[in-house]
Write an enzyme that holds these catalytic residues in place. Structure first.
Site, PDB file in Angstrom:
ATOM      1  NE  ARG A  77      -3.166   2.587   2.749  1.00  0.00           N
ATOM      2  CZ  ARG A  77      -3.173   3.387   3.821  1.00  0.00           C
ATOM      3  NH1 ARG A  77      -2.635   2.996   4.954  1.00  0.00           N
ATOM      4  NH2 ARG A  77      -3.730   4.564   3.763  1.00  0.00           N
ATOM      5  CG  HIS A 121      -1.081   8.954   3.658  1.00  0.00           C
ATOM      6  ND1 HIS A 121      -1.238   7.602   3.904  1.00  0.00           N
ATOM      7  CD2 HIS A 121      -0.618   9.474   4.814  1.00  0.00           C
ATOM      8  CE1 HIS A 121      -0.868   7.324   5.139  1.00  0.00           C
ATOM      9  NE2 HIS A 121      -0.487   8.441   5.721  1.00  0.00           N
ATOM     10  CD  GLU A 166      -4.520   7.564   9.857  1.00  0.00           C
ATOM     11  OE1 GLU A 166      -4.003   8.635  10.221  1.00  0.00           O
ATOM     12  OE2 GLU A 166      -4.084   6.458  10.181  1.00  0.00           O
ATOM     13  CG  ASN A 293      -5.020   3.246   8.947  1.00  0.00           C
ATOM     14  OD1 ASN A 293      -5.094   2.245   8.231  1.00  0.00           O
ATOM     15  ND2 ASN A 293      -4.540   4.398   8.522  1.00  0.00           N
ATOM     16  CE1 TYR A 295       0.247   2.673  13.682  1.00  0.00           C
ATOM     17  CE2 TYR A 295      -1.777   3.696  12.897  1.00  0.00           C
ATOM     18  CZ  TYR A 295      -0.497   3.205  12.650  1.00  0.00           C
ATOM     19  OH  TYR A 295       0.010   3.236  11.380  1.00  0.00           O
ATOM     20  CD  GLU A 352      -1.515   3.937   8.268  1.00  0.00           C
ATOM     21  OE1 GLU A 352      -1.274   4.365   9.425  1.00  0.00           O
ATOM     22  OE2 GLU A 352      -1.680   4.676   7.302  1.00  0.00           O
TER      23      GLU A 352
HETATM   24  O1  IFM Z   1       2.682   7.613  10.127  1.00  0.00           O
HETATM   25  C1  IFM Z   1       1.306   7.646  10.324  1.00  0.00           C
HETATM   26  C2  IFM Z   1       0.580   7.449   9.016  1.00  0.00           C
HETATM   27  O2  IFM Z   1       0.956   8.376   8.074  1.00  0.00           O
HETATM   28  C3  IFM Z   1      -0.909   7.562   9.241  1.00  0.00           C
HETATM   29  N1  IFM Z   1      -1.354   6.701  10.305  1.00  0.00           N
HETATM   30  C4  IFM Z   1      -0.620   6.729  11.541  1.00  0.00           C
HETATM   31  C5  IFM Z   1       0.859   6.569  11.280  1.00  0.00           C
HETATM   32  C6  IFM Z   1       1.641   6.615  12.616  1.00  0.00           C
HETATM   33  O3  IFM Z   1       1.421   7.822  13.270  1.00  0.00           O
END
Ligand code: IFM
Length: 453
Positions: A77, A121, A166, A293, A295, A352
């Site tokens: 990606r 992005h 995002e 995405n 985290y 992500e």
């Molecule tokens: O690096 C970023 C990415 O560009 C978008 N999502 C979160 C990642 C980590 O912060």
């Protein structure tokens, strides 16, 4: 030993984004983007870091494809820099920009790697920001024109497209907190968010008009919200936060309406998204997939003193990454199950997932990143659990293929599974890359891999 096998057609990939890896910000006719301008503004990015040289991927893309191939990734990606294609954001097309991505796509396909292309992005052409940026409705139309140009050139070979990455970040970090480009504080973030979604809908139509066989979706970043306590006030605050972060995008896309509770709250604050006739129908066009995405989660408490949505973050005891983000794989499983239950996307991809740690090259020449190995393994286990519970999760893209420019943190945060020595541009696969190579080869995860430190 328990082995978690993934479905036969499960897709493994690595992810990057143009501004974070390409460098060469002034080459071959590329126009200025909001991130070039932001980086050049003193005090905005840590250590005054800029998009150059990043990973110099613009010149080293052949090596980077070979690297992915050596790690066994069947998918990649990446994002396209709008300002390489249309230096002023609209109008004249820069053939050298299109040629770059054309060669990249051919190189990937020749290596047996499936391209997943993100159109946006975060790197809006500066000329469009000067004309009003995402708060201006016209930016959505310009985005659709750009999507059309790119799809007509690459759509014969690229079959998976992501319109936006995002949009929460583009709207709220860009136009409300000012932590990201273009750095506007307390600006019209709801208008930016609405025009990003409208741009998504228009771009989706452009992609499909150019090539009817493409699969097109959007990538959202999610922050599942847990209440800090069982109190009604904390539960209500967590729901407001969920509305602000998650439902504000999911509901228009899947239900063709902004969440009523949030509209009412924003109305009390004198704010509303600038919706015009037909916008919601355009935004809610059916998606071929949803990119997730993930985290970390958020733990939220009620805070009557806080302005706006009256919430505050609580920092629970636990394990944290260098970003100070809590490691919480259970929330990924719950998020996937919730998306499946409440919104029923036909297909989901993790577009992500990953972690920053202060990696160093050790005396044996390797980069040993046991925390990242564990982070990825535990999140893969959460994905596996979600699949077992019936979630149509079809792939996982690790963030990121290699260390890169981490926005306002510059080069100080390393998210890569491959270490980048920025002075020499040497790439060193970290232990996490070698671990993922094994997982991909076996299409499975073992308990030993999950708990190795
Ligand atoms: O690096 C970023 C990415 O560009 C978008 N999502 C979160 C990642 C980590 O912060």
């Amino acid at each position: 030993m328990a082995i978690r096998h993934f479905p036969d057609d499960f897709l493994w990939g690595a992810a990057t984004a143009a501004f974070q890896i390409e460098g060469a910000t002034r080459e071959d006719g590329r126009g200025e983007s909001i991130w070039d301008r932001f980086c050049a503004t003193p005090g905005k990015v840590l250590n005054g870091d800029t998009g150059d040289p990043a990973c110099d991927h613009y010149h080293r893309w052949r090596d980077d494809i070979a690297l992915m191939k050596s790690l066994g990734f069947p998918a990649y990606r990446f994002s396209i820099a709008w300002s390489r294609i249309m230096p002023k954001g609209r109008g004249a097309v820069n053939p050298a920009g299109l040629d770059f991505y054309d060669r990249l796509v051919d190189g990937l396909l020749a290596a047996g790697i499936r391209p997943f292309v993100t159109l946006y992005h975060w790197d809006l052409p500066q000329a469009l920001e000067d004309a009003g940026g995402w708060p201006a409705r016209d930016t959505a139309a310009a985005f659709a024109d750009y999507a059309d140009v790119v799809a007509r050139r690459l759509g014969d070979r690229v079959k998976h497209w992501i319109t936006l990455n995002e949009p929460w970040c583009s709207a709220f970090l860009g136009y409300w907190t000012g932590d990201h480009a273009p750095g506007r504080k307390e600006g019209p973030a709801l208008a930016a968010a609405h025009h990003l979604l409208l741009g998504h809908g228009l771009a989706l139509a452009a992609l499909r008009a150019a090539h009817s066989d493409v699969r097109a979706g959007i990538t959202l970043n999610f922050s599942p919200a847990d209440p800090a306590s069982d109190s009604d006030a904390d539960r209500a605050a967590a729901w407001r936060y969920d509305g602000f972060f998650n439902r504000w995008y999911l509901d228009p896309l899947y239900r063709s309406a902004y969440p009523a509770d949030m509209l009412a709250l924003y109305a009390q604050m004198g704010q509303a998204p600038p919706v015009q006739d037909d916008d919601m129908r355009i935004i809610a066009a059916p998606l071929d997939f949803l990119g997730v995405n993930y985290y970390s989660r958020a733990v939220i408490r009620d805070d009557p003193q806080a302005g706006g949505l009256r919430y505050a973050h609580k920092r629970p005891e636990g394990e944290y990454t260098q970003m100070d983000w809590e490691v919480h794989p259970a929330s990924l499983r719950r998020l996937l199950e919730r998306l499946h239950r409440d919104y029923a996307p036909t297909t989901l991809y993790i577009t992500e997932n990953g972690a920053a740690y202060p990696d160093e090259v050790s005396s044996d020449g390797g980069v040993h990143d046991p925390d990242r190995v564990r982070y990825i393994a535990r999140h893969l286990a959460a994905c596996h659990d979600a699949i077992a519970a019936g979630v149509p999760l079809r792939g996982y893209f690790v963030w990121s293929l290699m260390d890169n420019f981490e926005w306002a943190f510059g080069y100080s945060r390393r998210f890569g599974i491959v270490y980048v020595d920025y002075a020499t541009q040497r790439r060193i696969p970290k232990d996490s890359a070698l671990f993922l190579r094994q997982v991909i080869a076996a299409n499975a995860l073992t308990e030993t891999q999950m708990f190795t430190r």
